[in-house]
Design a protein around this motif. Structure first.
Motif, PDB file in Angstrom:
ATOM      1  N   PHE A 195     -12.141  -2.118  -6.577  1.00 18.98           N
ATOM      2  CA  PHE A 195     -10.926  -2.618  -5.931  1.00 18.98           C
ATOM      3  C   PHE A 195      -9.796  -1.609  -6.084  1.00 18.98           C
ATOM      4  N   GLY A 196      -9.641  -1.055  -7.303  1.00 21.84           N
ATOM      5  CA  GLY A 196      -8.596  -0.066  -7.537  1.00 21.84           C
ATOM      6  C   GLY A 196      -8.774   1.165  -6.663  1.00 21.84           C
ATOM      7  N   ARG A 197     -10.036   1.596  -6.477  1.00 24.64           N
ATOM      8  CA  ARG A 197     -10.282   2.776  -5.626  1.00 24.64           C
ATOM      9  C   ARG A 197      -9.895   2.477  -4.183  1.00 24.64           C
ATOM     10  N   ARG A 198     -10.140   1.260  -3.730  1.00 22.96           N
ATOM     11  CA  ARG A 198      -9.819   0.921  -2.350  1.00 22.96           C
ATOM     12  C   ARG A 198      -8.307   0.890  -2.128  1.00 22.96           C
ATOM     13  N   ILE A 199      -7.573   0.382  -3.102  1.00 19.73           N
ATOM     14  CA  ILE A 199      -6.113   0.380  -2.980  1.00 19.73           C
ATOM     15  C   ILE A 199      -5.587   1.816  -2.966  1.00 19.73           C
ATOM     16  N   ARG A 200      -6.161   2.692  -3.829  1.00 20.59           N
ATOM     17  CA  ARG A 200      -5.736   4.093  -3.831  1.00 20.59           C
ATOM     18  C   ARG A 200      -6.094   4.776  -2.518  1.00 20.59           C
ATOM     19  N   SER A 201      -7.221   4.410  -1.928  1.00 14.38           N
ATOM     20  CA  SER A 201      -7.595   4.984  -0.624  1.00 14.38           C
ATOM     21  C   SER A 201      -6.583   4.580   0.443  1.00 14.38           C
ATOM     22  N   LEU A 202      -6.125   3.329   0.388  1.00 15.71           N
ATOM     23  CA  LEU A 202      -5.115   2.873   1.345  1.00 15.71           C
ATOM     24  C   LEU A 202      -3.805   3.615   1.127  1.00 15.71           C
ATOM     25  N   GLU A 203      -3.443   3.849  -0.132  1.00 17.49           N
ATOM     26  CA  GLU A 203      -2.222   4.603  -0.428  1.00 17.49           C
ATOM     27  C   GLU A 203      -2.349   6.038   0.071  1.00 17.49           C
ATOM     28  N   ALA A 204      -3.527   6.619  -0.079  1.00  9.72           N
ATOM     29  CA  ALA A 204      -3.744   7.978   0.414  1.00  9.72           C
ATOM     30  C   ALA A 204      -3.609   8.022   1.928  1.00  9.72           C
ATOM     31  N   TRP A 205      -4.103   6.987   2.601  1.00  8.30           N
ATOM     32  CA  TRP A 205      -3.995   6.938   4.063  1.00  8.30           C
ATOM     33  C   TRP A 205      -2.535   6.823   4.493  1.00  8.30           C
ATOM     34  N   CYS A 206      -1.738   6.043   3.712  1.00  4.83           N
ATOM     35  CA  CYS A 206      -0.318   5.873   4.042  1.00  4.83           C
ATOM     36  C   CYS A 206       0.518   7.082   3.607  1.00  4.83           C
ATOM     37  N   GLY A 207       0.042   7.786   2.577  1.00  9.64           N
ATOM     38  CA  GLY A 207       0.767   8.950   2.090  1.00  9.64           C
ATOM     39  C   GLY A 207       1.846   8.643   1.081  1.00  9.64           C
ATOM     40  N   VAL A 208       1.949   7.378   0.654  1.00  7.83           N
ATOM     41  CA  VAL A 208       2.964   6.971  -0.330  1.00  7.83           C
ATOM     42  C   VAL A 208       2.377   5.877  -1.218  1.00  7.83           C
ATOM     43  N   PRO A 209       2.917   5.705  -2.445  1.00  6.45           N
ATOM     44  CA  PRO A 209       2.461   4.585  -3.296  1.00  6.45           C
ATOM     45  C   PRO A 209       2.835   3.245  -2.656  1.00  6.45           C
ATOM     46  N   LEU A 210       1.928   2.304  -2.715  1.00  4.26           N
ATOM     47  CA  LEU A 210       2.173   0.963  -2.198  1.00  4.26           C
ATOM     48  C   LEU A 210       2.375  -0.053  -3.313  1.00  4.26           C
ATOM     49  N   VAL A 211       1.983   0.350  -4.534  1.00  3.97           N
ATOM     50  CA  VAL A 211       2.039  -0.566  -5.675  1.00  3.97           C
ATOM     51  C   VAL A 211       2.811   0.084  -6.814  1.00  3.97           C
ATOM     52  N   ASN A 212       3.735  -0.664  -7.393  1.00  7.42           N
ATOM     53  CA  ASN A 212       4.471  -0.217  -8.575  1.00  7.42           C
ATOM     54  C   ASN A 212       3.679  -0.644  -9.804  1.00  7.42           C
ATOM     55  N   ARG A 213       2.994   0.296 -10.436  1.00  2.54           N
ATOM     56  CA  ARG A 213       2.108  -0.006 -11.563  1.00  2.54           C
ATOM     57  C   ARG A 213       2.804   0.142 -12.910  1.00  2.54           C
ATOM     58  N   ARG A 214       4.077   0.511 -12.914  1.00  2.00           N
ATOM     59  CA  ARG A 214       4.771   0.791 -14.165  1.00  2.00           C
ATOM     60  C   ARG A 214       5.358  -0.457 -14.809  1.00  2.00           C
ATOM     61  N   GLN A 215       5.299  -1.590 -14.155  1.00  2.00           N
ATOM     62  CA  GLN A 215       5.842  -2.809 -14.725  1.00  2.00           C
ATOM     63  C   GLN A 215       4.803  -3.918 -14.618  1.00  2.00           C
ATOM     64  N   MET A 216       4.969  -4.907 -15.471  1.00  2.00           N
ATOM     65  CA  MET A 216       4.060  -6.052 -15.455  1.00  2.00           C
ATOM     66  C   MET A 216       4.886  -7.328 -15.242  1.00  2.00           C
ATOM     67  N   PRO A 217       4.524  -8.177 -14.323  1.00  2.00           N
ATOM     68  CA  PRO A 217       3.400  -7.966 -13.410  1.00  2.00           C
ATOM     69  C   PRO A 217       3.727  -6.875 -12.401  1.00  2.00           C
ATOM     70  N   ILE A 218       2.685  -6.337 -11.810  1.00  2.00           N
ATOM     71  CA  ILE A 218       2.882  -5.288 -10.823  1.00  2.00           C
ATOM     72  C   ILE A 218       3.613  -5.863  -9.616  1.00  2.00           C
ATOM     73  N   SER A 219       4.118  -4.989  -8.784  1.00  2.00           N
ATOM     74  CA  SER A 219       4.797  -5.428  -7.556  1.00  2.00           C
ATOM     75  C   SER A 219       4.534  -4.408  -6.460  1.00  2.00           C
ATOM     76  N   LEU A 220       4.749  -4.833  -5.239  1.00  2.00           N
ATOM     77  CA  LEU A 220       4.619  -3.911  -4.116  1.00  2.00           C
ATOM     78  C   LEU A 220       5.896  -3.101  -3.987  1.00  2.00           C
ATOM     79  N   THR A 221       5.737  -1.846  -3.633  1.00  2.00           N
ATOM     80  CA  THR A 221       6.902  -1.016  -3.332  1.00  2.00           C
ATOM     81  C   THR A 221       7.435  -1.426  -1.959  1.00  2.00           C
TER      82      THR A 221
END
Length: 308
Positions: free
Chosen positions: A32-58
């Motif tokens: 699942f994590g690889r698929r989200i990173r693939s989507l971010e690579a396709w968009c060219g920008v981070p889509l998820v803020n992983r530095r806070q818990m719970p995570i959030s969308l950028t």
């Protein structure tokens, strides 16, 4: 881009947790994590803020989520339309409000003649809000309901088409006393408001009455005693003397006879003319549904002038 990635992003937005989102999507968390990173690579920008818990969308993630919801919805609707067009024996699905399911639908479908009787048909009877959801999701091809031009509804053109099948009106009724006079009177007063048996707020009937009558009459004083989505419930409570209710005249007619238990509680100025209408999407339907729509229009054109 794999469209599964869009569903992945939607699952992540719902759970805000990679593990739970992976469970929803029935895949392992690393995959699942690889698929989200693939989507971010396709968009060219981070889509998820992983530095806070719970995570959030950028911000970019939220923009992509909105697009994903739209694309997923379009693809699902397209799939349903393709299935309907390819299945010659597909059932017609009509969503109808409770009052019309019991009081109008049987005689109307019979009036369409033998041709309509050959069409496999499902009638989904529910309140107006749920019926609208069935239409908007594509789970019903037609919606049968009361309608008024001034009442808010998502069934607006150009996305939807409307065929007026008959006329009805909403009239104020209540129980009668020993002299056959109304137990309650309109418009009531600020000191003694009239007990009101109301349609549930947000229901189709409530929207019509609020838009056409309640918001326009400053002299009306009502006190809600009970509310329901069901016109039959309002009718029964009015017959028991619990208050005054606006219900379809077609539903009240038998009880308004001399031997009945209801009486009209207000003059013409308190009546609201409404259409009995059949709605459909403006998009192309399957062959069976298009044939049925044409039949309904032809029948309405020859008999629409009558009241229920």
């Amino acid at each position: 881009m794999d469209t599964n990635y869009l569903a992945d992003l939607r699952a992540l937005s719902q759970t805000l947790n990679f593990s739970r989102a992976a469970e929803l999507r029935n895949i392992t968390q690393p995959a699942f994590g690889r698929r989200i990173r693939s989507l971010e690579a396709w968009c060219g920008v981070p889509l998820v803020n992983r530095r806070q818990m719970p995570i959030s969308l950028t911000t970019a993630g939220q923009i992509m989520l909105d697009a994903a919801e739209d694309v997923i919805g379009r693809l699902e609707r397209a799939r349903r339309e393709i299935e309907q067009n390819q299945t010659a024996t597909a059932s017609l699905v009509i969503a109808a409000t409770h009052a019309l399911s019991f009081n109008f639908f049987p005689s109307w479908i019979n009036s369409l003649g033998a041709e309509a009787a050959t069409h496999p048909l499902r009638l989904l009877s529910d309140n107006m809000e749920h019926c609208e959801k069935l239409m908007l999701s594509g789970d019903a091809q037609f919606l049968l309901c009361h309608a008024h031009a001034a009442s808010p509804t998502p069934m607006r053109s150009p996305e939807f088409q409307k065929c007026v099948l008959a006329r009805d009106r909403l009239i104020p009724v209540c129980g009668r006393d020993s002299n056959n006079q109304p137990l309650y009177e309109l418009p009531g007063t600020a000191e003694r408001p009239t007990p009101h048996i109301a349609f549930e707020e947000g229901s189709g009937m409530a929207r019509i009455l609020t838009s056409v009558l309640f918001n326009r009459r400053t002299d009306l004083h009502l006190s809600s005693v009970v509310s329901s989505h069901h016109a039959m419930t309002l009718k029964s409570l009015a017959m028991e003397g619990k208050g005054l209710a606006w219900i379809p005249e077609s539903l009240a007619r038998n009880e308004l006879k001399e031997s009945g238990r209801l009486v009209v509680a207000g003059g013409e100025s308190w009546h609201v003319e409404v259409d009995v209408a059949l709605f459909r999407t403006s998009a192309q339907l399957g062959a069976l549904a298009e044939t049925f729509w044409q039949l309904a229009q032809d029948t309405a054109a020859t008999g629409m002038s009558w009241h229920l």
